[in-house]
Scaffold this active site. Sequence first.
Site, short mmCIF file in Angstrom:
data_model
loop_
_atom_site.label_atom_id
_atom_site.label_comp_id
_atom_site.label_asym_id
_atom_site.label_seq_id
_atom_site.Cartn_x
_atom_site.Cartn_y
_atom_site.Cartn_z
N ASP A 179 -9.85 14.49 -8.19
CA ASP A 179 -9.46 15.83 -7.70
C ASP A 179 -7.94 16.11 -7.55
OD1 ASP A 179 -10.09 18.68 -7.40
OD2 ASP A 179 -10.64 18.57 -5.41
N ARG A 230 -6.82 25.83 -3.57
CA ARG A 230 -5.90 27.08 -3.49
C ARG A 230 -5.21 26.98 -2.18
NH1 ARG A 230 -11.11 30.82 -5.02
NH2 ARG A 230 -11.83 28.71 -5.97
N LYS A 273 -1.98 19.69 -7.74
CA LYS A 273 -3.16 19.52 -6.78
C LYS A 273 -3.35 18.08 -6.82
CE LYS A 273 -7.98 20.41 -5.75
NZ LYS A 273 -9.10 21.33 -6.05
N ASP A 293 -12.37 15.17 -2.56
CA ASP A 293 -12.75 16.49 -2.28
C ASP A 293 -14.19 16.36 -2.10
OD1 ASP A 293 -13.20 18.83 -1.84
OD2 ASP A 293 -13.17 19.83 -3.91
N ASP A 314 -14.93 24.36 0.61
CA ASP A 314 -14.79 23.86 -0.73
C ASP A 314 -13.73 24.51 -1.68
OD1 ASP A 314 -15.33 21.53 -2.40
OD2 ASP A 314 -17.36 22.52 -3.15
N LYS A 336 -20.16 18.95 -0.68
CA LYS A 336 -21.03 19.16 -1.90
C LYS A 336 -22.11 18.24 -2.11
CE LYS A 336 -16.62 19.26 -4.51
NZ LYS A 336 -16.77 20.74 -5.22
N GLU A 344 -10.88 24.65 -1.53
CA GLU A 344 -9.53 23.86 -0.81
C GLU A 344 -8.42 23.88 -1.58
OE1 GLU A 344 -11.56 22.14 -2.20
OE2 GLU A 344 -10.25 20.90 -3.28
N1 BES Z 1 -12.09 20.26 -6.86
C1 BES Z 1 -13.30 21.37 -7.05
C2 BES Z 1 -13.42 21.92 -8.53
C3 BES Z 1 -14.32 21.14 -9.35
C4 BES Z 1 -15.45 21.21 -9.40
C5 BES Z 1 -13.16 20.32 -10.42
C6 BES Z 1 -16.27 20.33 -10.42
C7 BES Z 1 -14.22 19.52 -11.28
C8 BES Z 1 -15.48 19.66 -11.41
C9 BES Z 1 -12.86 22.50 -6.35
O1 BES Z 1 -12.06 22.25 -4.86
C10 BES Z 1 -13.89 23.42 -5.69
O2 BES Z 1 -14.79 22.73 -5.34
N2 BES Z 1 -14.28 24.44 -6.39
C11 BES Z 1 -15.40 25.29 -6.01
C12 BES Z 1 -15.02 26.70 -5.78
C13 BES Z 1 -15.91 27.54 -5.10
C14 BES Z 1 -16.37 27.10 -3.76
C15 BES Z 1 -15.53 29.06 -5.09
C16 BES Z 1 -16.31 25.07 -7.39
O3 BES Z 1 -15.82 25.48 -8.49
O4 BES Z 1 -17.28 25.18 -7.10
ZN ZN Z 2 -10.98 20.43 -5.19
MN MN Z 3 -13.61 21.79 -3.52
#
Ligand code: BES
Ligand code: ZN
Ligand code: MN
Length: 488
Positions: free
Chosen positions: A278, A342, A255, A260, A338, A267, A340
């Site tokens: 990210d 996947r 990825k 992000d 968010d 966020k 994204e």
């Molecule tokens: N890049 C983030 C995941 C992340 C969060 C990595 C905190 C490191 C620290 C990912 O893109 C994301 O935002 N995931 C969301 C998914 C949710 C919206 C289902 C998450 O984990 O909150």
């Molecule tokens: Zn992300």
């Molecule tokens: Mn995200």
Amino acid sequence: MISVSNKAMSAYKGDCLAILLIQPENGDVPSLPQEYLAHLSLPWQAGDFKAEAGQSFLVYTPELNCQRLLFVGLGSEPDRDGIRQAGGTIAMASAKKKLTQLAIAWQEQSLTSSDIGECVVEGVRLGSYTFDKYKTSNDTPAVSLKKITLYPASGNGPCRKGAALAEVAARSANMARDMANEPGNKWTPEEFSVQGRSLGQNRLTCTVLTEREMSRLKMGGILGVNQGSSQPPRMVVLEYHCPKKNAETLLLVGKGLTFDAGGISLKPSAGMEDMKYDMCGGAAVMAAMAAVGEEAPKNVNVVGIVPAAENMPSSTAIKPGDIITTYGGKTVEVINTDAEGRLILADALAYGIEKFSPAGVIDLATLTGAVIVGLGHHRCGLLSNDDALTAKVEQAGEQSGELVWRLPLGKEYTKQLKSQVADLKNIGGKAAGTITAAAFLQEFVGDTPWVHLDIAGTAWGFTEKSYVPAKGPSGFGARLLIELIRTW
Ligand code: BES
Ligand code: ZN
Ligand code: MN
């Protein structure tokens, strides 16, 4: 430069001789030649120093050929990571004293001389990592170790081989750290292509898909995620073909979200700066490919793909409720912009599997905050549709000190992704966030043996270790992948 000496260590003339010490079971002072023991026995008797893991002790030695001795504890039964951490301790002491030459010696022990040579050098190189290119004041310019001399208890040849492996692996991991340390305004998706093309000069072929090519291929996942950004997305493909005919192909996907912000599902601002990391999965894959280019494995083809994009809110950004069509035709209802990672991985996995028919696929992604809740910062999450590939990755994790822990998949979890209007939705609700994210990816890999590593907890703020920066990116995954490829 690293050399393995076949002379007596008493002849060593450099800045510092580090001696790795096993803690004897009976508590006695470790047995050493008298000239070194003379410096150890008093602090030992006073109880100021024991050869426990993490302990070290520096003395000045005017009567010896070397200027300093550094005693480094290993505990009573060090494993590979214990040696690596001793290497990290040596690196920290060297940096403090601004040493440029160093020798490392050790006693006979149960680990082989190639293991010790490899791990101690890896620890020193990883532990010496700094990133100060954006600091303009030169108060404390980093001094780097120029010359390392190893004095193994036995087995010079294997030790030399181990050290050479370590140089490649540590250089790669440090390269991944360098990429990740670049901020979002300096490391855009295009930078992944620049990096890819420069690696492409070393036994690898690099192809970069631009936005236009991705549109032609109908990669609606990565295009949808990136559509709120003024930076164009990229899909970087690095291919290595081994000399063996009909060899298996291993596909690595990382990825590469260069920032992000969350998109329209923005966020919160606290800590958002960390989202420049990210792209750590992508960095690990690029770094592993760099090692592949250097080592040219004999019997496995390796392909690395990095989908690179930026997730930004804007009037052109993808919106909650939008439906996109990913590579291969599956439709996805985007509930939360968010989620994204996947979406870009879906395109990369489906495309890579169709194009290269790999025998195995590993993807690395900072995919979910939930994996930090589940496993903390000590192990990454592993989710897979294949026990044999899982076992290989677990083994590579143990060997490299980049540990994994498997979580389940299953139809109950996949069901959480059911959409009213499309084939799938991109989130599965509050429960089991790491698993539903992987279950989403699983829809794009078919029957191909696949392992997903969720590195959101380990890519930065990784578990405290002397050879990993306390703050900033760890390079996690690069060395695990290199180990996996070496033993494929
Ligand atoms: N890049 C983030 C995941 C992340 C969060 C990595 C905190 C490191 C620290 C990912 O893109 C994301 O935002 N995931 C969301 C998914 C949710 C919206 C289902 C998450 O984990 O909150
Ligand atoms: Zn992300
Ligand atoms: Mn995200």
